[in-house]
Enzyme design. Structure first.
Site, PDB file in Angstrom:
ATOM      1  N   CYS A  54       0.839  -1.200   0.000  1.00 44.73           N
ATOM      2  CA  CYS A  54       0.000   0.000   0.000  1.00 44.73           C
ATOM      3  C   CYS A  54       0.879   1.258   0.000  1.00 44.73           C
ATOM      4  O   CYS A  54       1.534   1.558   1.000  1.00 44.73           O
ATOM      5  CB  CYS A  54      -0.897  -0.035   1.240  1.00 44.73           C
ATOM      6  SG  CYS A  54      -1.720   1.512   1.614  1.00 44.73           S
ATOM      7  N   CYS A  57       0.175   3.711   2.743  1.00 39.69           N
ATOM      8  CA  CYS A  57       0.713   3.282   4.042  1.00 39.69           C
ATOM      9  C   CYS A  57       2.188   3.667   4.159  1.00 39.69           C
ATOM     10  O   CYS A  57       2.634   4.171   5.191  1.00 39.69           O
ATOM     11  CB  CYS A  57       0.555   1.773   4.225  1.00 39.69           C
ATOM     12  SG  CYS A  57      -1.156   1.202   4.227  1.00 39.69           S
TER      13      CYS A  57
END
Length: 136
Positions: A54, A57
Site C-alpha cells: 500500500c 501506508c
C-alpha cells in the site's frame, strides 16, 4: 519492532492479522481496562522488501511514527492490524469493508475504537490531523 512499516513507541502496542484476531484483541483489551484503544489498519508487508504493498501506508509511515512516538498514555494501546494482501483487500467482500462497525474504504486507516475519531489514507499523512486523533 516495525508494525505495518511503523515503529511505535510510547503506547502499548500489539499486532494482529485479520478481522477475527483484531476483534478478539479489542475485547481482551477492553475487559482488561484499557482506557483508549487506537487502531491502525494497513496493507500487509512484502516478505522480501519489508514494505507494504500500500503506497499510502508507506507515505504515512514517517508521520504516524513521529506522532505515535510522542504518546505517553500508559493505559492506551495501539493495535496495528493488517487487512491482507492487495487482491484480498480489493475484494468488495473483504471482511474489513463489510464489518458493520469498521466499513473500511481505504488503508491506512487510523482510528480510536468506540469513538467517531477516524483518519483515512490521505489524512494519515498529515501530522496535525494524526496528533488531533490522539488528543483527549
Amino acid at each position: 519492532t516495525p508494525f505495518c512499516g511503523f515503529y511505535m513507541m510510547g503506547l502499548k502496542r500489539k499486532q494482529v492479522d485479520g478481522l477475527t484476531d483484531f476483534l478478539s484483541l479489542v475485547d481482551i483489551l477492553k475487559q482488561g481496562g484499557a482506557s483508549r484503544v487506537f487502531v491502525l489498519f494497513c496493507g500487509s508487508r512484502d516478505e522480501e522488501t519489508g514494505e507494504s504493498w500500500c503506497s499510502d501506508c508507506v507515505k504515512a509511515d514517517p508521520v504516524i511514527n513521529k506522532v505515535v512516538s510522542e504518546q505517553t498514555d500508559d493505559n492506551a494501546t495501539l493495535i496495528a492490524c493488517t487487512v491482507g494482501d492487495k487482491p484480498s483487500w480489493k475484494d468488495p467482500n473483504n471482511p474489513f469493508r463489510t464489518h458493520k462497525t469498521l466499513k473500511l474504504t481505504g488503508v491506512p486507516t487510523l482510528m480510536e475504537w468506540d469513538t467517531p475519531k477516524r483518519l483515512g489514507p490521505e489524512e494519515c499523512a498529515k501530522t496535525d490531523l494524526v496528533r488531533l486523533l490522539f488528543e483527549d
